[in-house]
Design a protein around this motif. Structure first.
Motif, PDB file in Angstrom:
ATOM      1  N   ARG A   1      -6.963  15.208 -12.215  1.00  0.00           N
ATOM      2  CA  ARG A   1      -7.535  14.027 -11.580  1.00  0.00           C
ATOM      3  C   ARG A   1      -6.672  13.593 -10.403  1.00  0.00           C
ATOM      4  NH1 ARG A   1      -6.711   8.692 -11.705  1.00  0.00           N
ATOM      5  NH2 ARG A   1      -5.043   8.949 -13.258  1.00  0.00           N
ATOM      6  N   ARG A   2      -7.334  13.447  -9.257  1.00  0.00           N
ATOM      7  CA  ARG A   2      -6.617  13.068  -8.032  1.00  0.00           C
ATOM      8  C   ARG A   2      -6.667  11.557  -7.863  1.00  0.00           C
ATOM      9  NH1 ARG A   2      -7.268  16.124  -2.269  1.00  0.00           N
ATOM     10  NH2 ARG A   2      -5.806  14.863  -1.051  1.00  0.00           N
ATOM     11  N   PRO A   3      -5.513  10.903  -7.692  1.00  0.00           N
ATOM     12  CA  PRO A   3      -5.504   9.448  -7.517  1.00  0.00           C
ATOM     13  C   PRO A   3      -6.285   9.003  -6.284  1.00  0.00           C
ATOM     14  CG  PRO A   3      -3.289  10.266  -7.996  1.00  0.00           C
ATOM     15  CD  PRO A   3      -4.157  11.465  -7.726  1.00  0.00           C
ATOM     16  N   ALA A   4      -6.691   7.759  -6.277  1.00  0.00           N
ATOM     17  CA  ALA A   4      -7.561   7.250  -5.222  1.00  0.00           C
ATOM     18  C   ALA A   4      -6.894   7.261  -3.851  1.00  0.00           C
ATOM     19  CB  ALA A   4      -8.020   5.836  -5.567  1.00  0.00           C
ATOM     20  N   LEU A   5      -5.595   7.005  -3.795  1.00  0.00           N
ATOM     21  CA  LEU A   5      -4.910   6.862  -2.508  1.00  0.00           C
ATOM     22  C   LEU A   5      -4.272   8.155  -2.000  1.00  0.00           C
ATOM     23  CD1 LEU A   5      -3.155   3.400  -2.979  1.00  0.00           C
ATOM     24  CD2 LEU A   5      -5.398   3.902  -2.014  1.00  0.00           C
TER      25      LEU A   5
ATOM     26  N   GLN B   1       1.607   7.042  -6.701  1.00  0.00           N
ATOM     27  CA  GLN B   1       0.502   7.941  -7.026  1.00  0.00           C
ATOM     28  C   GLN B   1       0.785   9.372  -6.577  1.00  0.00           C
ATOM     29  OE1 GLN B   1      -3.287   6.479  -5.681  1.00  0.00           O
ATOM     30  NE2 GLN B   1      -3.284   4.750  -7.089  1.00  0.00           N
TER      31      GLN B   1
ATOM     32  N   TYR C   1       0.832  12.518  -9.111  1.00  0.00           N
ATOM     33  CA  TYR C   1      -0.046  13.656  -8.837  1.00  0.00           C
ATOM     34  C   TYR C   1       0.767  14.943  -8.707  1.00  0.00           C
ATOM     35  CZ  TYR C   1      -3.789  16.316  -6.542  1.00  0.00           C
ATOM     36  OH  TYR C   1      -4.738  17.253  -6.213  1.00  0.00           O
TER      37      TYR C   1
ATOM     38  N   TYR D   1       0.837  -1.208   0.000  1.00  0.00           N
ATOM     39  CA  TYR D   1       0.000   0.000   0.000  1.00  0.00           C
ATOM     40  C   TYR D   1       0.871   1.257   0.000  1.00  0.00           C
ATOM     41  CZ  TYR D   1      -3.157   3.599   1.806  1.00  0.00           C
ATOM     42  OH  TYR D   1      -3.867   4.767   1.989  1.00  0.00           O
TER      43      TYR D   1
ATOM     44  N   LYS E   1       0.962   4.057  -2.976  1.00  0.00           N
ATOM     45  CA  LYS E   1       0.639   5.440  -2.644  1.00  0.00           C
ATOM     46  C   LYS E   1       1.785   6.375  -3.001  1.00  0.00           C
ATOM     47  CE  LYS E   1      -1.088   8.395   1.066  1.00  0.00           C
ATOM     48  NZ  LYS E   1      -1.594   8.453   2.454  1.00  0.00           N
TER      49      LYS E   1
END
Length: 325
Positions: free
Chosen positions: A320-324, A134, A138, A127, A131
């Motif tokens: 666009r903002r990543p999910a994590l 990402q 970002y 994880y 992250k």
């Protein structure tokens, strides 16, 4: 709990592993992971709160170009710093245990238990790596968008030399307008549209801004709605009923003539050309211009919570903002 030496491992578990690599990785990796998680869960939030208490009230009263992007970039850099510190703590802890740890004993668990423990600690480790990737992606997109805002501000300096007054990151309803220019010939609201990859031409039509090649369509309605809200807010606050003229700034694209002339579409390189677009309904008297400028001076992202929320919504539509993250 019984303990066995490394030499006795094979005799204790003849049908499993010969050397205690699995328990070593599970135990020491778990300790190192716990150290990193403890930092993220306790130390990092405490440092963040201390910094917030130290710097609160020191924000600039005038929004800078790309103010919402700058704030998001500051937050992302802070997350990256905390993430990097946690990874460093994990590496240092694991390295010290590998160099100085006692390898002569291990608790007597079955290999199945060790595998479960090892897989359990792999979850936060994987994880964390995902992250980190990402966050870096970002951050690159935010830096690109901030450079576009800075380039727009640099080119609008020519308009300022002609007497136009510029305001940046002006909150309006549930959005933030990138730049607002005021002059006797009216109020101009500017919105940067980041073209999709591979696009080299843009055309404004009734259903949105079309990019070619690829045929992707950018929905301009949210930006136009924000400009309409700005027009109503100016009228309500100052009594000046002037038309807010929308300007779409498209970098690195050729602008083709479309079937919608409700907005001016300009390239970033020639964005100052908006000064030649004049509408008789938008002209302002000197006293009206002074009231509008005075009101715009108070419209910053720090105005209230609603303005800060609007900045986050606008940024989410642009990048666009990543999910994590």
């Amino acid at each position: 709990m019984n303990r066995v030496t490394g030499a006795a491992w094979a005799s204790t578990y003849p049908d499993r592993v010969e050397i205690p690599v699995l328990p070593m990785l599970a135990t020491w990796g778990g300790v190192a992971t716990a150290v990193a998680l403890a930092y993220l869960l306790f130390a990092a939030p405490a440092v963040g709160v201390a910094r917030w208490l130290h710097y609160r009230g020191q924000r600039a009263t005038v929004s800078r170009p790309g103010e919402a992007v700058r704030r998001a970039l500051e937050q992302t850099n802070g997350r990256l710093q905390r993430h990097g510190t946690a990874i460093l703590l994990f590496v240092v802890s694991l390295s010290l245990l590998l160099l100085l740890g006692d390898r002569a004993w291990w608790p007597t668990f079955s290999s199945r238990v060790w595998v479960v423990l090892l897989l359990g600690q792999l979850v936060p480790q994987v994880y964390g790596m995902v992250k980190l990737v990402q966050l870096l992606a970002y951050r690159r997109r935010l830096i690109r968008l901030l450079r576009l805002h800075e380039a727009l501000a640099a080119r609008l300096a020519e308009a300022q030399m002609r007497g136009y007054r510029m305001r940046y990151a002006v909150p309006s309803g549930q959005a933030v307008i990138d730049a607002v220019a005021t002059a006797p010939n009216g109020v101009y609201a500017m919105h940067i549209v980041v073209p999709p990859a591979g696009a080299n031409a843009a055309q404004l039509r009734s259903d949105g801004l079309h990019f070619h090649p690829g045929g992707q369509v950018y929905a301009v309605k949210p930006a136009f709605d924000a400009m309409a809200v700005l027009q109503r807010e100016i009228a309500a606050a100052t009594g000046v009923r002037s038309l807010v003229q929308p300007v779409l700034v498209v970098p690195d694209c050729r602008v083709n003539r479309g079937d919608d002339d409700s907005a001016l579409v300009v390239k970033l390189e020639s964005c100052v050309s908006f000064v030649g677009w004049r509408n008789p309904d938008a002209f302002l008297m000197e006293d009206e211009l002074a009231r509008v400028d005075a009101w715009l001076a108070d419209q910053t992202i720090e105005r209230d919570r609603a303005a800060r929320d609007a900045a986050e919504i606008t940024l989410g539509n642009a990048v666009r903002r990543p999910a994590l993250v």
